[in-house]
Design a protein around this motif. Structure first.
Motif, PDB file in Angstrom:
ATOM      1  N   HIS A  24     -26.120 -19.061  60.656  1.00 31.22           N
ATOM      2  CA  HIS A  24     -27.633 -18.905  60.043  1.00 31.22           C
ATOM      3  C   HIS A  24     -27.663 -17.790  59.165  1.00 31.22           C
ATOM      4  O   HIS A  24     -28.454 -17.648  58.344  1.00 31.22           O
ATOM      5  CB  HIS A  24     -28.473 -18.698  61.305  1.00 31.22           C
ATOM      6  N   TYR A  25     -26.605 -16.550  59.363  1.00 29.60           N
ATOM      7  CA  TYR A  25     -26.501 -15.510  58.355  1.00 29.60           C
ATOM      8  C   TYR A  25     -25.341 -15.491  57.581  1.00 29.60           C
ATOM      9  O   TYR A  25     -24.330 -15.645  58.296  1.00 29.60           O
ATOM     10  CB  TYR A  25     -26.945 -14.356  59.145  1.00 29.60           C
ATOM     11  N   LYS A  26     -25.490 -15.126  56.307  1.00 26.35           N
ATOM     12  CA  LYS A  26     -24.437 -15.082  55.591  1.00 26.35           C
ATOM     13  C   LYS A  26     -23.994 -13.529  55.390  1.00 26.35           C
ATOM     14  O   LYS A  26     -23.026 -12.954  55.093  1.00 26.35           O
ATOM     15  CB  LYS A  26     -24.704 -15.651  54.157  1.00 26.35           C
ATOM     16  N   TYR A  27     -25.326 -12.566  55.431  1.00 26.19           N
ATOM     17  CA  TYR A  27     -25.138 -11.323  55.059  1.00 26.19           C
ATOM     18  C   TYR A  27     -25.239 -10.228  56.177  1.00 26.19           C
ATOM     19  O   TYR A  27     -26.063 -10.706  57.194  1.00 26.19           O
ATOM     20  CB  TYR A  27     -26.118 -11.048  54.231  1.00 26.19           C
ATOM     21  N   ILE A  28     -24.509  -9.318  56.163  1.00 27.20           N
ATOM     22  CA  ILE A  28     -24.527  -8.375  57.239  1.00 27.20           C
ATOM     23  C   ILE A  28     -24.776  -6.946  56.704  1.00 27.20           C
ATOM     24  O   ILE A  28     -24.346  -6.501  55.480  1.00 27.20           O
ATOM     25  CB  ILE A  28     -23.405  -8.128  57.912  1.00 27.20           C
ATOM     26  N   ILE A  29     -25.899  -6.175  57.118  1.00 23.71           N
ATOM     27  CA  ILE A  29     -26.053  -4.762  56.500  1.00 23.71           C
ATOM     28  C   ILE A  29     -25.756  -3.868  57.541  1.00 23.71           C
ATOM     29  O   ILE A  29     -25.696  -3.875  58.696  1.00 23.71           O
ATOM     30  CB  ILE A  29     -27.679  -4.583  56.354  1.00 23.71           C
ATOM     31  N   VAL A  30     -24.694  -2.751  56.812  1.00 27.41           N
ATOM     32  CA  VAL A  30     -24.312  -1.853  57.739  1.00 27.41           C
ATOM     33  C   VAL A  30     -24.737  -0.301  57.238  1.00 27.41           C
ATOM     34  O   VAL A  30     -24.754  -0.054  56.048  1.00 27.41           O
ATOM     35  CB  VAL A  30     -22.718  -1.803  57.576  1.00 27.41           C
ATOM     36  N   PRO A  68     -28.439  -5.678  47.157  1.00 26.78           N
ATOM     37  CA  PRO A  68     -28.836  -6.547  46.237  1.00 26.78           C
ATOM     38  C   PRO A  68     -30.174  -6.988  46.444  1.00 26.78           C
ATOM     39  O   PRO A  68     -30.992  -6.908  47.746  1.00 26.78           O
ATOM     40  CB  PRO A  68     -27.999  -7.865  46.518  1.00 26.78           C
ATOM     41  N   THR A  69     -31.063  -7.434  45.393  1.00 26.55           N
ATOM     42  CA  THR A  69     -32.387  -7.747  45.373  1.00 26.55           C
ATOM     43  C   THR A  69     -32.436  -9.004  46.445  1.00 26.55           C
ATOM     44  O   THR A  69     -33.604  -9.116  47.110  1.00 26.55           O
ATOM     45  CB  THR A  69     -32.846  -8.205  44.013  1.00 26.55           C
ATOM     46  N   GLU A  70     -31.541  -9.769  46.459  1.00 25.35           N
ATOM     47  CA  GLU A  70     -31.727 -11.106  47.186  1.00 25.35           C
ATOM     48  C   GLU A  70     -31.883 -10.571  48.816  1.00 25.35           C
ATOM     49  O   GLU A  70     -32.639 -11.065  49.658  1.00 25.35           O
ATOM     50  CB  GLU A  70     -30.710 -11.920  47.070  1.00 25.35           C
ATOM     51  N   VAL A  71     -31.183  -9.513  49.032  1.00 30.00           N
ATOM     52  CA  VAL A  71     -31.241  -9.207  50.515  1.00 30.00           C
ATOM     53  C   VAL A  71     -32.382  -8.101  50.595  1.00 30.00           C
ATOM     54  O   VAL A  71     -33.188  -8.213  51.900  1.00 30.00           O
ATOM     55  CB  VAL A  71     -30.094  -8.539  50.866  1.00 30.00           C
ATOM     56  N   ALA A  72     -32.568  -7.124  49.796  1.00 31.28           N
ATOM     57  CA  ALA A  72     -33.487  -6.107  49.936  1.00 31.28           C
ATOM     58  C   ALA A  72     -34.850  -6.772  49.973  1.00 31.28           C
ATOM     59  O   ALA A  72     -35.719  -6.046  50.763  1.00 31.28           O
ATOM     60  CB  ALA A  72     -33.368  -5.205  48.849  1.00 31.28           C
ATOM     61  N   SER A  73     -35.178  -7.686  49.268  1.00 31.65           N
ATOM     62  CA  SER A  73     -36.491  -8.362  49.332  1.00 31.65           C
ATOM     63  C   SER A  73     -36.791  -9.104  50.320  1.00 31.65           C
ATOM     64  O   SER A  73     -38.140  -9.357  50.657  1.00 31.65           O
ATOM     65  CB  SER A  73     -36.673  -9.225  47.925  1.00 31.65           C
ATOM     66  N   ASP A  74     -35.887  -9.576  51.103  1.00 27.72           N
ATOM     67  CA  ASP A  74     -35.867 -10.468  52.261  1.00 27.72           C
ATOM     68  C   ASP A  74     -34.941 -10.105  53.233  1.00 27.72           C
ATOM     69  O   ASP A  74     -33.981 -10.800  53.353  1.00 27.72           O
ATOM     70  CB  ASP A  74     -36.129 -11.920  51.956  1.00 27.72           C
ATOM     71  N   ARG A  75     -34.979  -9.143  54.138  1.00 29.01           N
ATOM     72  CA  ARG A  75     -34.011  -8.631  55.062  1.00 29.01           C
ATOM     73  C   ARG A  75     -33.779  -9.503  56.082  1.00 29.01           C
ATOM     74  O   ARG A  75     -32.922  -9.389  57.012  1.00 29.01           O
ATOM     75  CB  ARG A  75     -34.322  -7.164  55.578  1.00 29.01           C
ATOM     76  N   ASP A 100     -31.612  -8.972  64.226  1.00 25.98           N
ATOM     77  CA  ASP A 100     -32.256  -9.451  63.310  1.00 25.98           C
ATOM     78  C   ASP A 100     -33.274  -8.678  62.422  1.00 25.98           C
ATOM     79  O   ASP A 100     -33.343  -7.456  63.046  1.00 25.98           O
ATOM     80  CB  ASP A 100     -32.821 -10.863  63.644  1.00 25.98           C
ATOM     81  N   CYS A 101     -33.900  -8.960  61.673  1.00 24.82           N
ATOM     82  CA  CYS A 101     -34.893  -8.114  60.782  1.00 24.82           C
ATOM     83  C   CYS A 101     -36.097  -7.692  61.862  1.00 24.82           C
ATOM     84  O   CYS A 101     -36.919  -6.804  61.405  1.00 24.82           O
ATOM     85  CB  CYS A 101     -35.539  -9.049  59.662  1.00 24.82           C
TER      86      CYS A 101
END
Length: 254
Positions: A24-30, A68-75, A100-101
Motif C-alpha cells: 500500500h506504501y511506496k515511500y518510507i520516511i527516515v 519531495p512535494t508529493e510526500v511532504a503535502s500528503d504524508r 502510518d501518518c
C-alpha cells in the motif's frame, strides 16, 4: 487430537491474515536523528536504515526540507521509520518500527541483538539483525494495492531469535549473484573503529567498521550498506540490490 489440530490450523490462519500488506506504501520516511541518540545520523544508523529499506524496494527519503512535494503535502502516502532501543548491561537491542501518518504501528520487527562492546559496531549489527526478520515485507513495483488501507496491527511478539553468521559461506549464497569489479586501487586508512577507504584523489569512498570476525567489516559507501570480506585472498564488497546479491571486487591496499 483432531480438535487440537483444528485449533492450531485456525491460529495459523489468523497469524497469516495479520501480516500487513506494505505494498500500500511506496515511500518510507527516515528521521535524520533517532530520538534515543544525541546527534544526527549517530553511529551511521539513519543512513544504514535508509539503505536497507531501499534494498527492500522502497523509495526512502530523510525527513528534512528536501522531502519531495508529493510526500511532504500528503504524508499519508508514506510510512515513517523509527528505532526502539532497549539495552541491557551486555546486549544492545534495537527494534525497527513502521508507523502510518496517524501514528499507528503498521509493522514491528523482531528485536535485533548484538553483544559487541563498541557502540558503533554493536548498534549496526543489532540493526541488521532486526532487518533480517523483515525480508518478507519487500515492496514490489507494479503491484496493485487494495482500495482500503491496511488495518494497523499491534506490536507483534518478538520472533524467536535466530543466530546469524556475519560471513556467508558459498553454500548459503543465493543462486543468483552479480559480480562487479572496481578497477581503482583503494587505500585503507585506520580509524578509531576500523578503516576508511580512499582513492587517489584522495576522496573517502567507503567506511569499514570492525566486527568480531577476522577479515570481515561492516561497510557503507554513503548510499549502500553491506559487508567487506576477504575470500581466497581477495576483498569483496557484498550487498543486496533488488533481491540479488552483488559482489563487488575491491583492490584494497592496507
Amino acid at each position: 487430537m483432531k480438535r487440537y489440530l483444528f485449533i492450531i490450523l485456525l491460529a495459523l490462519s489468523f497469524s497469516v491474515k495479520a501480516q500487513p500488506n506494505l505494498n500500500h506504501y511506496k515511500y518510507i520516511i527516515v528521521p535524520e536523528k533517532f530520538t534515543f541518540l544525541k546527534q544526527v545520523n549517530q553511529y551511521n544508523l539513519n543512513r544504514i536504515t535508509k539503505a536497507l529499506f531501499e534494498d527492500m524496494g522502497y523509495t526512502v527519503y530523510f525527513d528534512n526540507p528536501d522531502l519531495p512535494t508529493e510526500v511532504a503535502s500528503d504524508r499519508c502516502k508514506a510510512l515513517t521509520a523509527d528505532l526502539e532501543e532497549k539495552n541491557s548491561m551486555f546486549v544492545t537491542n534495537l527494534t525497527v518500527v513502521l508507523k502510518d501518518c496517524k501514528g499507528n504501528v503498521v509493522l514491528k520487527s523482531k528485536e535485533g541483538k548484538s553483544r559487541e562492546k563498541e557502540y558503533q559496531t554493536s548498534y549496526n549489527l543489532a540493526l541488521r539483525d532486526a532487518f533480517n526478520s523483515m525480508t518478507d515485507f519487500r515492496y514490489t513495483a507494479g503491484s496493485t494495492p487494495e482500495t482500503s488501507a491496511p488495518t494497523p496491527i499491534a506490536a507483534t511478539a518478538p520472533a524467536k531469535e535466530v543466530k546469524t553468521e556475519p560471513v556467508p559461506t558459498p553454500a548459503s549464497q543465493p543462486a543468483t549473484t552479480e559480480t562487479k569489479i572496481t578497477e581503482a586501487v583503494l587505500y585503507a586508512q585506520p580509524t578509531a573503529n576500523g578503516y576508511q577507504l580512499v582513492d587517489a584523489t584522495p576522496k573517502i569512498v567507503m567506511t569499514l567498521l570492525k566486527t568480531s570476525v577476522e577479515d570481515c567489516f561492516i561497510a557503507n559507501n554513503g548510499s549502500t550498506a553491506g559487508v567487506v570480506l576477504k575470500k581466497s585472498g581477495t576483498w569483496y564488497f557484498e550487498y543486496y540490490k533488488n533481491n540479488i546479491l552483488v559482489s563487488d571486487k575491491l583492490p584494497i591496499k592496507f
